[in-house]
Design a protein around this motif. Sequence first.
Motif, PDB file in Angstrom:
ATOM      1  N   PHE A   1       0.831  -1.212   0.000  1.00 30.16           N
ATOM      2  CA  PHE A   1       0.000   0.000   0.000  1.00 30.16           C
ATOM      3  C   PHE A   1       0.864   1.261   0.000  1.00 30.16           C
ATOM      4  O   PHE A   1       0.483   2.274  -0.599  1.00 30.16           O
ATOM      5  CB  PHE A   1      -0.935  -0.004   1.206  1.00 30.16           C
ATOM      6  CG  PHE A   1      -1.701   1.268   1.380  1.00 30.16           C
ATOM      7  CD1 PHE A   1      -2.783   1.560   0.571  1.00 30.16           C
ATOM      8  CD2 PHE A   1      -1.336   2.188   2.357  1.00 30.16           C
ATOM      9  CE1 PHE A   1      -3.485   2.743   0.722  1.00 30.16           C
ATOM     10  CE2 PHE A   1      -2.029   3.366   2.513  1.00 30.16           C
ATOM     11  CZ  PHE A   1      -3.108   3.640   1.697  1.00 30.16           C
ATOM     12  N   ASP A   2       2.017   1.216   0.680  1.00 31.60           N
ATOM     13  CA  ASP A   2       2.936   2.350   0.636  1.00 31.60           C
ATOM     14  C   ASP A   2       3.436   2.614  -0.784  1.00 31.60           C
ATOM     15  O   ASP A   2       3.663   3.775  -1.156  1.00 31.60           O
ATOM     16  CB  ASP A   2       4.122   2.102   1.559  1.00 31.60           C
ATOM     17  CG  ASP A   2       3.734   2.171   3.028  1.00 31.60           C
ATOM     18  OD1 ASP A   2       2.690   2.787   3.330  1.00 31.60           O
ATOM     19  OD2 ASP A   2       4.456   1.589   3.869  1.00 31.60           O
TER      20      ASP A   2
ATOM     21  N   PHE B   1       1.617   2.097  -3.505  1.00 36.59           N
ATOM     22  CA  PHE B   1       0.500   2.822  -4.129  1.00 36.59           C
ATOM     23  C   PHE B   1       0.454   4.275  -3.658  1.00 36.59           C
ATOM     24  O   PHE B   1       0.120   5.185  -4.432  1.00 36.59           O
ATOM     25  CB  PHE B   1      -0.826   2.128  -3.800  1.00 36.59           C
ATOM     26  CG  PHE B   1      -0.944   0.748  -4.378  1.00 36.59           C
ATOM     27  CD1 PHE B   1      -0.293   0.408  -5.554  1.00 36.59           C
ATOM     28  CD2 PHE B   1      -1.712  -0.219  -3.748  1.00 36.59           C
ATOM     29  CE1 PHE B   1      -0.405  -0.865  -6.102  1.00 36.59           C
ATOM     30  CE2 PHE B   1      -1.830  -1.484  -4.280  1.00 36.59           C
ATOM     31  CZ  PHE B   1      -1.176  -1.819  -5.457  1.00 36.59           C
ATOM     32  N   SER B   2       0.780   4.490  -2.395  1.00 38.69           N
ATOM     33  CA  SER B   2       0.801   5.856  -1.867  1.00 38.69           C
ATOM     34  C   SER B   2       1.872   6.699  -2.551  1.00 38.69           C
ATOM     35  O   SER B   2       1.645   7.882  -2.863  1.00 38.69           O
ATOM     36  CB  SER B   2       1.029   5.816  -0.355  1.00 38.69           C
ATOM     37  OG  SER B   2       1.139   7.117   0.172  1.00 38.69           O
TER      38      SER B   2
ATOM     39  N   THR C   1       0.609   7.637  -5.932  1.00 41.62           N
ATOM     40  CA  THR C   1      -0.366   8.736  -5.811  1.00 41.62           C
ATOM     41  C   THR C   1       0.336  10.071  -5.591  1.00 41.62           C
ATOM     42  O   THR C   1      -0.080  11.103  -6.154  1.00 41.62           O
ATOM     43  CB  THR C   1      -1.320   8.447  -4.646  1.00 41.62           C
ATOM     44  OG1 THR C   1      -1.958   7.188  -4.850  1.00 41.62           O
ATOM     45  CG2 THR C   1      -2.378   9.538  -4.535  1.00 41.62           C
TER      46      THR C   1
ATOM     47  N   ALA D   1      -6.745   8.202  -7.961  1.00 37.08           N
ATOM     48  CA  ALA D   1      -5.615   7.412  -7.467  1.00 37.08           C
ATOM     49  C   ALA D   1      -5.806   7.035  -6.002  1.00 37.08           C
ATOM     50  O   ALA D   1      -5.524   5.889  -5.603  1.00 37.08           O
ATOM     51  CB  ALA D   1      -4.322   8.197  -7.655  1.00 37.08           C
TER      52      ALA D   1
ATOM     53  N   SER E   1      -6.245   3.178  -4.643  1.00 40.85           N
ATOM     54  CA  SER E   1      -5.300   2.643  -3.650  1.00 40.85           C
ATOM     55  C   SER E   1      -6.018   2.080  -2.432  1.00 40.85           C
ATOM     56  O   SER E   1      -5.702   0.978  -1.953  1.00 40.85           O
ATOM     57  CB  SER E   1      -4.315   3.736  -3.230  1.00 40.85           C
ATOM     58  OG  SER E   1      -3.593   4.229  -4.340  1.00 40.85           O
ATOM     59  N   THR E   2      -7.003   2.812  -1.936  1.00 39.03           N
ATOM     60  CA  THR E   2      -7.727   2.334  -0.754  1.00 39.03           C
ATOM     61  C   THR E   2      -8.577   1.112  -1.066  1.00 39.03           C
ATOM     62  O   THR E   2      -8.691   0.191  -0.234  1.00 39.03           O
ATOM     63  CB  THR E   2      -8.602   3.463  -0.204  1.00 39.03           C
ATOM     64  OG1 THR E   2      -9.437   3.990  -1.250  1.00 39.03           O
ATOM     65  CG2 THR E   2      -7.747   4.586   0.347  1.00 39.03           C
TER      66      THR E   2
ATOM     67  N   ALA F   1      -6.304  -1.899  -1.210  1.00 39.93           N
ATOM     68  CA  ALA F   1      -5.919  -2.317   0.141  1.00 39.93           C
ATOM     69  C   ALA F   1      -7.037  -3.110   0.810  1.00 39.93           C
ATOM     70  O   ALA F   1      -6.778  -4.111   1.516  1.00 39.93           O
ATOM     71  CB  ALA F   1      -5.555  -1.091   0.982  1.00 39.93           C
TER      72      ALA F   1
ATOM     73  N   SER G   1     -12.095   5.514   1.310  1.00 41.31           N
ATOM     74  CA  SER G   1     -12.741   5.137   0.048  1.00 41.31           C
ATOM     75  C   SER G   1     -14.085   5.825  -0.109  1.00 41.31           C
ATOM     76  O   SER G   1     -14.441   6.284  -1.194  1.00 41.31           O
ATOM     77  CB  SER G   1     -12.912   3.615  -0.023  1.00 41.31           C
ATOM     78  OG  SER G   1     -11.676   2.950   0.031  1.00 41.31           O
TER      79      SER G   1
END
Length: 432
Positions: free
Chosen positions: A40-41, A43-44, A47, A74, A78-79, A82, A218
């Motif tokens: 997830f980091d 994806f962060s 973003t 974005a 990402s959320t 996750a 989300s």
Amino acid sequence: MSWKILLFGAINLTCTGFLLMWCNSTNSIALTAYTYLTIFDLFSLMTCLISYWVMMRKPSPAYSFGFERLEVLAVFASTVLAQLGALFILKESAERFLEQPEIHTGRLLVGTFVALSFNLFTMLSIRNKPFAYVSEAASTSWLQEHVADLSRSLCGIIPGLSSIFLPRMNPFVLIDLAGAFALCITYMLIEINNYFAVDTASAIAIALMTFGTMYPMSVYSGKVLLQTTPPHVIGQLDKLIREVSTLDGVLEVRNEHFWTLGFGSLAGSVHVRIRRDANEQMVLAHVTNRLYTLVSTLTVQIFKDDWIRPALLSGPVAANVLNFSDHHIIPMPSLKGTDDSNPVTSTPAKLSSPPPEFSFNTPGKNVSPVILLNTQTRPYGLGLNHGHTPYSSMLNQGLGVPGIGATQGFRTGFTNIPSRYGTNSRIGQPRP
């Protein structure tokens, strides 16, 4: 800035690769769930890179509002990814409850500290503007609410911790610490009692915390994509609209629509009706000045109160102003039945009163009404000639004089009255 994001992205890929290999060697699903936070980091960071690219781009004719919604998309993607990872962990954990494998703790604690260090270092080193805004604007998760309750009790004892734990902690830092704490408990219980089921329980806890943390974000980003109005600015917008309605020259404010364009930016459009003698530029400046405090991208349409009224004609009416050919004659049913009238006097017969000696038939009485209905809209009075009906044909239709037509004479009690009043059958003969 971009090179820094790319550098952290490369480190993230390397760290994620090592963590996935350690998850396979330890056979720990709890460490796998914690590794998903490292993904997830990544994806962060993507973003954040998109947000930096959006800041460099300017609005174009094809994208008049710019590219701010791209970073909203974005964050939403990402959320959601996750949460899908958390659901996958829950499914795998349910299968492990039926047959629990053996967990090797050789690299479990090392992988936990490596993932925690990298996650915290990434969160604190790079300013991720989209996620920072969403974490503050979205509603609190159940994990944040429980930690806030504990923080109030702790800050009552140690007031210096209020700046760290209150009003609410960063959700990403909180989930990283809570996940690492769950893995530490798992390592101790497995080392002491060989209780392997605690690894599955820790995986479920980390998945639930991940889902509960990402779900409010989300929802918030999804509402932005749906172009809804933020609830916390509705009252302020209503107050500004009332102030605009009281401006000098403004008659009405209607068709107002406001929506969230991006994180922290509000767009809107409004129609303003003003007086005929009002200054359009002055009213536009005042309206824009009032609404610009909240609405960064504003479209205001000003139109004057110009009502089109037909001109009054003082001279003779032209022949093409009103044409009878544009009207139709619709016979209406008789207002009185034929069965209850006297054929001699055309007067309804009443049993309680004697019949009248004679009866004058007033023109228009007991006559089927004639309605002149215009079924087509034409621009009368503009000098356009649409044709006309000869006046003689109008007389033949019985429209010249009320009560007089081709088949209708004076209706009285006498049937031998000539059709011309004041004449007799000896017209044109000399009087003896």
